[in-house]
Design an enzyme around this catalytic site. Structure first.
Site, mmCIF file in Angstrom:
data_model
loop_
_atom_site.group_PDB
_atom_site.id
_atom_site.type_symbol
_atom_site.label_atom_id
_atom_site.label_comp_id
_atom_site.label_asym_id
_atom_site.label_seq_id
_atom_site.Cartn_x
_atom_site.Cartn_y
_atom_site.Cartn_z
ATOM 1 N N LYS A 57 4.571 -7.340 2.963
ATOM 2 C CA LYS A 57 3.334 -6.557 2.987
ATOM 3 C C LYS A 57 2.895 -6.492 4.434
ATOM 4 O O LYS A 57 2.831 -7.508 5.126
ATOM 5 C CB LYS A 57 2.251 -7.193 2.115
ATOM 6 C CG LYS A 57 0.946 -6.405 2.156
ATOM 7 C CD LYS A 57 -0.040 -6.802 1.073
ATOM 8 C CE LYS A 57 -0.661 -8.133 1.297
ATOM 9 N NZ LYS A 57 -1.797 -8.397 0.378
ATOM 10 N N ARG A 107 -4.194 -7.005 -7.722
ATOM 11 C CA ARG A 107 -3.693 -8.378 -7.760
ATOM 12 C C ARG A 107 -4.828 -9.374 -7.574
ATOM 13 O O ARG A 107 -4.911 -10.383 -8.273
ATOM 14 C CB ARG A 107 -2.624 -8.576 -6.682
ATOM 15 C CG ARG A 107 -1.895 -9.894 -6.711
ATOM 16 C CD ARG A 107 -2.168 -10.904 -5.586
ATOM 17 N NE ARG A 107 -3.272 -10.663 -4.726
ATOM 18 C CZ ARG A 107 -3.187 -10.220 -3.473
ATOM 19 N NH1 ARG A 107 -2.036 -9.912 -2.925
ATOM 20 N NH2 ARG A 107 -4.271 -10.073 -2.750
#
Length: 170
Positions: free
Chosen positions: A76, A119
């Site tokens: 990420k 998330r």
């Protein structure tokens, strides 16, 4: 992906895929925590890219591997630029790159801000469920609605793994 094609999903596409699938996201987060708790993951240190003349801004590289049934690796790349708010932009933005664990080749590039937000919300919901269960077991609670029953999150297994991750004994 023999032909080198890489799936690319923009923010609106990611949002469309995840909309209405909150219970599945919570389940995926639980599986990720359990897999990590079983030692089948790798989370190297984050790397921060800072700018000498912009100390408030940063871009962070977060590589990871998750084993178990997932068997996925990726990174990420998330930025935080607080002044973006003054420009009418989001403070943070992110992209995820997912790689094959067999070939190392990139398989997907996804807009990551929506995924990160979902998330984070799922982690909070899972933590609340585990805390609730540890202080007030299901047997003493009113029976949850059928939609909640579907995600009662494999109570004992989940609690053990969350406790293991938090350092508490099972």
């Amino acid at each position: 992906m023999r032909d080198g094609n890489i799936a690319i999903l923009k923010g609106a596409e990611v949002r469309a895929v995840l909309t209405g699938r909150e219970l599945e996201v919570i389940q995926a987060v639980r599986v990720a925590y359990e897999t990590h708790g079983n030692g089948d993951s790798s989370l190297p240190h984050s790397t921060f890219l800072r700018f000498p003349d912009q100390p408030q801004d940063r871009i962070i590289a977060l590589p990871a591997y998750l084993g178990g049934d997932c068997r996925i690796a990726g990174i990420k790349w998330v930025s935080s630029f607080p002044e973006n708010l003054n420009l009418g932009l989001d403070r943070a933005s992110a992209v995820l790159i997912l790689n094959s664990t067999q070939t190392g080749r990139p398989e997907a590039v996804l807009e990551g801000s929506v995924i990160s937000a979902k998330r984070t919300a799922a982690s909070a919901a899972l933590a609340a469920q585990c805390l609730l269960d540890s202080f007030w077991p299901c047997s003493r609670r009113r029976k949850p609605s059928s939609s909640l029953t579907k995600t009662t999150l494999a109570q004992s297994s989940s609690r053990r793994n969350v406790r293991r991750l938090s350092g508490r004994s099972a």
